[in-house]
Motif scaffolding. Structure first.
Motif, PDB file in Angstrom:
ATOM      1  N   SER A 130       0.858  -0.999  -0.037  1.00 43.09           N
ATOM      2  CA  SER A 130       0.093  -0.105  -0.039  1.00 43.09           C
ATOM      3  C   SER A 130       0.730   1.348   0.089  1.00 43.09           C
ATOM      4  CB  SER A 130      -1.033   0.011   1.172  1.00 43.09           C
ATOM      5  OG  SER A 130      -0.357   0.332   2.394  1.00 43.09           O
ATOM      6  N   MET A 131       1.980   1.200   0.442  1.00 42.76           N
ATOM      7  CA  MET A 131       2.976   2.464   0.591  1.00 42.76           C
ATOM      8  C   MET A 131       3.219   2.768  -0.769  1.00 42.76           C
ATOM      9  SD  MET A 131       5.815   2.768   3.561  1.00 42.76           S
ATOM     10  CE  MET A 131       5.653   1.133   4.339  1.00 42.76           C
ATOM     11  N   THR A 132       3.988   1.567  -1.696  1.00 42.31           N
ATOM     12  CA  THR A 132       4.309   1.484  -3.009  1.00 42.31           C
ATOM     13  C   THR A 132       3.100   2.117  -3.777  1.00 42.31           C
ATOM     14  OG1 THR A 132       5.746  -0.449  -2.426  1.00 42.31           O
ATOM     15  CG2 THR A 132       5.442   0.652  -4.816  1.00 42.31           C
ATOM     16  N   ALA A 133       1.986   1.596  -3.545  1.00 36.24           N
ATOM     17  CA  ALA A 133       0.665   2.071  -4.483  1.00 36.24           C
ATOM     18  C   ALA A 133       0.575   3.493  -4.067  1.00 36.24           C
ATOM     19  CB  ALA A 133      -0.335   1.223  -4.143  1.00 36.24           C
ATOM     20  N   GLU A 134       0.443   4.029  -3.077  1.00 39.67           N
ATOM     21  CA  GLU A 134       0.304   5.525  -2.566  1.00 39.67           C
ATOM     22  C   GLU A 134       1.195   6.371  -3.292  1.00 39.67           C
ATOM     23  OE1 GLU A 134       0.135   6.321   1.602  1.00 39.67           O
ATOM     24  OE2 GLU A 134      -1.044   8.287   1.180  1.00 39.67           O
ATOM     25  N   LEU A 135       2.552   5.997  -2.670  1.00 35.77           N
ATOM     26  CA  LEU A 135       3.490   6.811  -3.372  1.00 35.77           C
ATOM     27  C   LEU A 135       3.681   6.822  -4.758  1.00 35.77           C
ATOM     28  CD1 LEU A 135       6.507   6.628  -0.759  1.00 35.77           C
ATOM     29  CD2 LEU A 135       4.519   8.195  -0.871  1.00 35.77           C
ATOM     30  N   GLY A 136       3.508   5.752  -5.696  1.00 33.78           N
ATOM     31  CA  GLY A 136       3.398   5.624  -6.939  1.00 33.78           C
ATOM     32  C   GLY A 136       2.375   6.361  -7.695  1.00 33.78           C
ATOM     33  N   GLY A 235       8.132   2.989  -4.894  1.00 32.03           N
ATOM     34  CA  GLY A 235       6.811   3.979  -5.150  1.00 32.03           C
ATOM     35  C   GLY A 235       7.524   5.291  -5.964  1.00 32.03           C
ATOM     36  N   PHE A 236       8.765   5.595  -5.714  1.00 32.23           N
ATOM     37  CA  PHE A 236       9.113   6.756  -6.169  1.00 32.23           C
ATOM     38  C   PHE A 236       9.763   6.270  -7.453  1.00 32.23           C
ATOM     39  CE2 PHE A 236      10.472  10.573  -3.389  1.00 32.23           C
ATOM     40  CZ  PHE A 236       8.890  10.353  -2.619  1.00 32.23           C
ATOM     41  N   ARG A 237      10.044   5.430  -7.888  1.00 28.81           N
ATOM     42  CA  ARG A 237      10.770   4.900  -8.932  1.00 28.81           C
ATOM     43  C   ARG A 237       9.842   4.223  -9.982  1.00 28.81           C
ATOM     44  NH1 ARG A 237      13.731   7.880  -7.272  1.00 28.81           N
ATOM     45  NH2 ARG A 237      15.895   7.799  -7.018  1.00 28.81           N
TER      46      ARG A 237
END
Ligand SMILES: Nc1ncnc2c1ncn2[C@@H]1O[C@H](COP(=O)(O)OP(=O)(O)OP(=O)(O)O)[C@@H](O)[C@H]1O
Ligand SMILES: [Mg+2]
Lengths: 286, 264
Positions: A130-136, A235-237
């Protein structure tokens, strides 16, 4: 430019082709590691150079989201693993006439290995994705650009609170998981298999010392660091569009999972060596 | 403000010098030279996918050129590290093409974000600013709504309110009227004009909406195949002999572009 990128695939000789493919993969792997290293250092730098009010506020929001809301699933997982451990271990102990000592193996396995690893893996699934999805999604929809335009450093505003929340909450959740795991083992041993309370807790206690507890918590700390930094990096990349975000989430979980298992092994060996150094006359506890 | 306006006519607020930018093998900017004059509105037009948004992002350092320079008030900025860019970015307002509102915050918090980031602004003043900017874009009652509950056009207007929150000296509008009904689009046009006339805001407007372009523009520039192919006033572009420019402003597709339809 174009054939530069595709020539490994097209090389006439299959041996040269596969060597080139391995080389291309290795270059990519080294580049990713370097990129991740820079990302990690920038998180560390920003953590120690001023946490502003907004970061602290976000930290508490994230601690609630990651920690408080994860308690049920972590306790459920821990409880059943403790119970299964008792179901499997008790007959073995009974066969050698040591059924009463089953408590010690349950407590040690839960506190040192299963509790931290299981909690971390469940968190990698629940939080990492969920962190990756949110930041992505924020990256893909230009929200991270918007932060930068308004002079808000994205790493300071988004990543630092998430990483801090995760390394604070993973050990806390591990304690919850451990406690319920031990209770699960107790329930089966005492309630089903008929071990009496006194020997169960007596041997459970002799198997434990403070070092065992620290081992579990130190592991949990590092697992929290692994989960959150990998998830934020992915997420950032992440690539463009919904597909890019979806792929980043999968990669985040898989990479988190692998690194947790690897880190568990390395930490176990290291901490065991430290234990032998500190108390040379005791038997090794690995 | 009055000190800089004395020489504002000769030093451009923003200057692009031979800027190149590529993504992998895709060349987007291929030698852009462009001056943005102070206190005026420059409209950037060009076909979809030609790099207009990429051009805007170079101005605030979200993207850096592969080669060439970008200047702000005569100072080179394209090579500044992220940290030194921050004070410069505070002088800009940026309306993103996709609005880029923060999903986790409501409309009011979104508008308050740059104010709180700046620090030292009292809470009553922040609330006053939120109300003022929201009523300008016609969304006075939406302060507590979440961005996900707004329509595309409403989001765009909230994003505009947020871009204006700090009363910036330069406003970059990426398609401000896209997705708005004609009446609301006209209100936004009037707003751009008013900001320019009354508050001396330097504006750069990226748009496909030619009616809006002719209404707000002091200058129009056209970006095509990575270069600026036209630069002049609204009247000059109407009489420009270049057939590509004429087809674009009149919205006529070429034979080649229509060719694909013949296969239907
Ligand atoms: N960060 C990026 N990475 C890779 N390619 C990009 C990136 N940003 C833009 N591009 C590519 O650059 C080209 C120009 O994009 P840009 O968004 O500037 O177009 P545009 O002129 O704003 O089009 P539109 O009018 O449709 O918004 C596109 O082909 C796009 O795919
Ligand atoms: Mg665009």
């Amino acid at each position: 430019m174009e054939h530069n990128q595709s020539w490994p695939m097209r090389a006439a000789n299959p041996i040269i082709g596969s060597v080139a493919a391995i080389g291309a993969w290795a270059i990519h792997a080294v580049q990713t590691m370097g990129d991740f290293g820079c990302f990690f250092l920038s998180i560390v730098y920003r953590t120690f150079t001023g946490l502003n009010r907004r970061t602290i506020r976000e930290l508490f929001i994230q601690m609630y989201e990651m920690g408080t809301l994860s308690i049920p699933v972590v306790m459920l997982g821990g409880g059943f693993i403790g119970a299964v451990l008792a179901v499997e271990a008790y007959p073995q102990f009974k066969a050698i006439g040591a059924g009463n000592r089953v408590g010690s193996v349950i407590v040690i396995s839960v506190v040192k290995q299963i509790g931290p690893v299981l909690t971390a893996v469940m968190l990698a699934g629940r939080l990492g994705g969920s962190m990756t999805a949110e930041l992505g999604t924020m990256r893909v929809t230009e929200q991270i650009d918007a932060l930068r335009v308004m002079a808000a450093d994205p790493v300071r505003t988004l990543v630092v609170p998430r990483v801090l929340a995760c390394i604070i909450m993973t050990p806390v959740l591990t304690v919850f998981s451990d406690s319920i795991g031990i209770l699960g083992g107790w329930l089966i041993s005492v309630g089903v298999e008929g071990v009496r309370n006194y020997p169960f807790w007596h041997y459970a206690q002799t198997g434990m010392d403070m070092f065992t507890v620290y081992v579990g918590l130190i592991k949990a700390f590092f697992f929290g660091l692994v989960i959150s930094t990998i998830a934020c990096y992915k997420g950032f990349r992440c690539g463009n569009g919904a597909q890019g975000v979806g792929r980043a989430c999968t990669e985040s979980f898989v990479a988190g999972f692998c690194v947790i298992l690897l880190a568990n092994f390395i930490l176990a060996v290291m901490l065991n060596n430290i234990y032998v150094m500190l108390w040379p006359n005791q038997p090794s506890i690995l | 403000m009055s000190i800089t306006s004395a020489n504002s006519s000769d030093v451009p607020v923003i200057r692009f010098e031979n800027v190149h930018k590529r993504f992998g093998s895709l060349v987007v900017l291929n030698g852009v030279d462009l001056d943005i004059p102070a206190d005026q509105t420059t409209v950037v037009i060009g076909p979809s996918g030609t790099g207009k948004s990429v051009l805007l992002k170079h101005i605030v350092g979200l993207l850096r050129p592969d080669s060439g320079h970008v200047y702000f008030h005569g100072r080179r900025i394209d090579n500044l590290p992220e940290k030194e860019f921050e004070p410069i970015r505070k002088r800009f307002g940026f309306l993103f093409q996709q609005s880029a509102l923060f999903d986790s915050m409501d409309v009011g918090e979104n508008i308050a974000f740059p104010l709180r980031q700046e620090g030292g602004i009292s809470e009553t003043q922040i609330i006053e600013t939120i109300h003022e900017k929201l009523s300008i874009v016609g969304l006075a009652a939406s302060e507590r709504k979440m961005p996900a509950d707004l329509s595309g056009g409403q989001r765009k207007r909230v994003a505009l309110a947020r871009a204006m929150a700090m009363n910036p000296e330069v406003l970059l509008y990426d398609e401000p009227t896209t997705g708005l009904d004609p009446i609301r689009a006209d209100v936004i046009n009037e707003l751009i004009l008013k900001l320019q006339k009354q508050f001396k805001v330097t504006g750069i407007v990226v748009t496909h909406d030619m009616a809006s372009a002719f209404k707000v523009a002091d200058h129009i520039v056209m970006l095509l195949h990575g270069k600026i192919v036209f630069r002049g006033t609204a009247d000059e572009i109407r009489t420009c002999p270049d057939p590509e420019v004429q087809r674009f402003i009149q919205g006529r597709a070429s034979e080649a572009e229509l060719g694909a339809l013949d296969r239907l």
